[in-house]
Design a protein around this motif. Structure first.
Motif, PDB file in Angstrom:
ATOM      1  N   GLY A  78       0.817  -1.203   0.000  1.00 43.94           N
ATOM      2  CA  GLY A  78       0.000   0.000   0.000  1.00 43.94           C
ATOM      3  C   GLY A  78       0.855   1.258   0.000  1.00 43.94           C
ATOM      4  O   GLY A  78       2.022   1.256   0.411  1.00 43.94           O
ATOM      5  N   ASN A  79       0.298   2.338  -0.481  1.00 45.57           N
ATOM      6  CA  ASN A  79       1.020   3.608  -0.553  1.00 45.57           C
ATOM      7  C   ASN A  79       1.075   4.277   0.824  1.00 45.57           C
ATOM      8  O   ASN A  79       0.135   4.178   1.625  1.00 45.57           O
ATOM      9  N   CYS A  81       1.203   7.738   3.161  1.00 45.26           N
ATOM     10  CA  CYS A  81       0.323   8.908   3.142  1.00 45.26           C
ATOM     11  C   CYS A  81       1.119  10.154   3.525  1.00 45.26           C
ATOM     12  O   CYS A  81       1.941  10.121   4.446  1.00 45.26           O
ATOM     13  N   GLY A 100       1.996   2.413   4.390  1.00 45.55           N
ATOM     14  CA  GLY A 100       1.146   1.465   3.668  1.00 45.55           C
ATOM     15  C   GLY A 100       1.319   0.050   4.181  1.00 45.55           C
ATOM     16  O   GLY A 100       2.369  -0.317   4.725  1.00 45.55           O
ATOM     17  N   HIS A 131      -3.697   1.322   1.916  1.00 49.19           N
ATOM     18  CA  HIS A 131      -2.953   2.574   1.910  1.00 49.19           C
ATOM     19  C   HIS A 131      -2.951   3.191   3.310  1.00 49.19           C
ATOM     20  O   HIS A 131      -3.899   3.033   4.088  1.00 49.19           O
ATOM     21  N   GLN A 133      -3.130   6.284   6.029  1.00 50.92           N
ATOM     22  CA  GLN A 133      -4.055   7.406   6.171  1.00 50.92           C
ATOM     23  C   GLN A 133      -3.506   8.393   7.195  1.00 50.92           C
ATOM     24  O   GLN A 133      -2.468   8.156   7.822  1.00 50.92           O
ATOM     25  N   GLY A 139      -1.716   1.276   6.923  1.00 49.04           N
ATOM     26  CA  GLY A 139      -2.599   0.441   6.114  1.00 49.04           C
ATOM     27  C   GLY A 139      -2.575  -1.012   6.557  1.00 49.04           C
ATOM     28  O   GLY A 139      -1.607  -1.501   7.167  1.00 49.04           O
ATOM     29  N   VAL A 195       4.307   9.855  -3.620  1.00 47.81           N
ATOM     30  CA  VAL A 195       3.016  10.498  -3.395  1.00 47.81           C
ATOM     31  C   VAL A 195       3.303  11.889  -2.826  1.00 47.81           C
ATOM     32  O   VAL A 195       4.018  12.026  -1.820  1.00 47.81           O
ATOM     33  N   GLY A 273       5.148  -2.062   2.072  1.00 46.58           N
ATOM     34  CA  GLY A 273       4.311  -0.878   2.016  1.00 46.58           C
ATOM     35  C   GLY A 273       5.134   0.396   1.922  1.00 46.58           C
ATOM     36  O   GLY A 273       6.300   0.458   2.348  1.00 46.58           O
ATOM     37  N   ARG A 293       5.413   5.354  -2.488  1.00 50.62           N
ATOM     38  CA  ARG A 293       4.394   4.360  -2.850  1.00 50.62           C
ATOM     39  C   ARG A 293       4.869   2.963  -2.457  1.00 50.62           C
ATOM     40  O   ARG A 293       6.059   2.725  -2.256  1.00 50.62           O
TER      41      ARG A 293
END
Length: 573
Positions: A78-79, A81, A100, A131, A133, A139, A195, A273, A293
């Protein structure tokens, strides 16, 4: 091709054939061959034969598959944040982006509940991680994916120079960047790895802290790629899944802790992640506005080859009675197709033979069953159902005592079905393999597929048609094909079953009985002189010859007793 409207139906085939002839004549005039120039006649014929054979194997719902290439991808990470903490009286809080989740790993697990590779998808992808948050929420990691395959599956990783191998994650990215300018490639690669906080993408690229983080990320990717290539060259995946996995619970394990089920062997790791923006905080940059990412999951291409694990493998020419013999030994429980034509069995069928301590086997106490052709049995069953004869019929486990009783030690009564569990002392499996033909070792027809299913058997048993003109010639062909496919494979042979003995001298004519005895004696003499099996000793040993009638279940007690001896000896070794 346009349809021929307005013509009678009887004339349309003639018109179509004339058009085909015209096309063929035109090709010949232009110097074009009907066969593609890239293929020779031999390749075209081999492809046509394989296509026809595969079509035959799928008839009647048969979907046996023993060799498949699969592409496996671990789950993507997962990406991360890029976020900042906001609450009352804190309008400019610290970086709070979560990491992530890790992508799900892919495992492969052997199970005895499967008998074919047809249920294994050719493209497998693990679950992606969640992902990250805001407010430091990481994630969720992807759940592991377990691929279940039959026992006896051999797993091989394809080499890098194999044309069937799919591209890995880096090669796929290189292919997607073809045709772009250097600046476009750089921007695309950054987009795949970072990101940015809204409206800060261009500003981040100019910062030294971002450039340092980018250099570290590319260095880690390069090390990971070199490690992957080194692993493929030095330790490619090779698994021989010939036994079921069990997880033993520790004796001193705390109470209330759930026992984990076996997951099998790891074949593709999920991607890590991405990192949230708090990870990039430094003394120079207190509020990083970028995050990374998640990494792509590992991509590999595997070759799965199923080699059935059976204690005894039946080897014989087409229509030798192997399917009938398997049904007779298992009391009709093995659902093998029986018919009066060759190549009835297109896929291996495995049955279980259960034996008591005194040698009584379950198939021998099921009554006076006559194992006829499947078509005839189904027709007889349909007639009984229509006439109402099966209204009060007993099930397989409720056969009358007059047909099922066989006293053991004067106290215990042997009955088929679940009641046989009380006296069962030994069990082994028998594989009814499709019939072999001449040049099967050269992969004529489905030769290699047939021979592959016999390769893992502890012992092999030749099945020949005693009513044929020369059953000893069948033995010679069978032994030669086994040796050509794999040298030393014929040394697993232990017995010759002369099946269909009921077709010789069935009317009791003394002259016919004498000829039948002479034919059996000739077969035994050939086996004693020409079929000597070499072992560790200097002299070797000869095969046992047992005449049987699988249709009427005659002389099978001796067959089961000998098979049990072979299996016990092989298991001890």
């Amino acid at each position: 091709m346009p349809r021929s409207f307005g013509l009678p139906a009887i004339l349309q085939p003639i018109v179509r054939s004339s058009r085909l002839a015209t096309v063929a004549a035109t090709r010949g005039f232009l110097g074009q061959s009907d066969t593609p120039s890239r293929q020779s006649d031999a390749d075209f014929e081999a492809a046509r034969r394989r296509r026809k054979t595969e079509w035959k194997r799928k008839q009647g719902g048969q979907s046996f598959l023993d060799n498949v290439i699969i592409n496996v991808r671990g789950g993507n990470g997962g990406n991360g944040c890029a976020a900042f903490h906001r609450e009352k009286f804190k309008p400019y809080g610290p970086p709070s982006g979560g990491n992530g989740g890790r992508g799900g790993d892919v495992y492969i697990l052997p199970t005895p509940h499967l008998t074919t590779l047809s249920s294994v998808p050719t493209r497998i992808r693990g679950e992606a991680g969640g992902h990250g948050q805001g407010t430091w929420q990481n994630g969720k990691s992807g759940s592991p994916l377990i691929i279940k395959v039959p026992l006896g599956t051999v797993v091989r990783e394809l080499k890098r120079d194999d044309a069937r191998r799919a591209k890995d994650e880096w090669e796929a990215e290189e292919e997607s960047l073809e045709g772009l300018t250097p600046s476009e490639k750089r921007d695309r690669m950054r987009e795949n790895r970072w990101v940015h906080y809204p409206r800060f993408g261009e500003a981040n690229i100019q910062r030294d802290s971002f450039k340092e983080a980018e250099a570290v990320l590319y260095k880690q990717e390069r090390e990971r790629r070199l490690a992957r290539r080194r692993r493929i060259l030095e330790r490619p995946i090779f698994l021989d899944l010939d036994r079921e996995e069990h997880v033993e619970r520790a004796v001193d394990a705390p109470l209330g802790i759930k026992q984990h089920e076996p997951t099998g062997h790891l074949i593709a790791s999920g991607g890590l992640g991405g990192l949230g923006n708090p990870h990039f905080t430094s003394a120079v940059n207190r509020s990083p506005k970028f995050a990374s990412r998640g990494q792509e999951g590992e991509r590999i291409t595997l070759s799965l080859e199923l080699k059935l694990l059976a204690d005894v493998g039946l080897v014989g020419m087409p229509n030798a009675g192997k399917s009938t013999l398997l049904r007779a030994l298992t009391g009709g429980r093995a659902k093998s197709e029986v018919a009066g034509y060759a190549f009835t069995t297109l896929n291996p069928v495995v049955g279980v033979v259960r034996v008591a301590e005194d040698g009584t086997f379950e198939g021998g106490i099921t009554g006076n069953l006559v194992h006829d052709e499947t078509r005839i049995e189904n027709q007889q069953l349909q007639e009984k159902m229509e006439n109402g004869e099966l209204v009060d019929a007993l099930t397989r486990n409720q056969v009358p005592e007059s047909e099922a009783e066989a006293t053991l030690d004067g106290n215990v009564v042997a009955r088929p079905g679940h009641q046989f569990d009380l006296i069962e002392n030994f069990r082994f499996t028998i594989a009814d393999n499709p019939g072999l033909i001449s040049r099967a070792s050269e992969n004529v027809g489905l030769g290699h597929s047939f021979l592959r299913s016999m390769e893992r058997s502890l012992a092999l048993v030749y099945v020949v048609d005693l009513s044929g003109p020369a059953p000893w010639k069948e033995l010679e062909v069978l032994r030669e094909e086994l040796e050509k496919y794999q040298p030393g494979m014929s040394s697993k042979a232990r017995m010759v079953i002369a099946n269909k003995a009921d077709l010789l001298a069935g009317d009791g004519d003394p002259l016919a009985v004498q000829k039948a005895k002479e034919k059996l004696k000739t077969l035994e003499e050939y086996v004693r002189t020409q079929m000597i099996v070499k072992d560790n000793s200097d002299f070797g040993f000869t095969l046992d010859v047992v005449p049987t009638s699988a249709k009427f279940s005659q002389n099978l007690f001796k067959v089961v007793g000998l098979m049990r001896t072979y299996v016990e000896q092989a298991r001890e070794r």
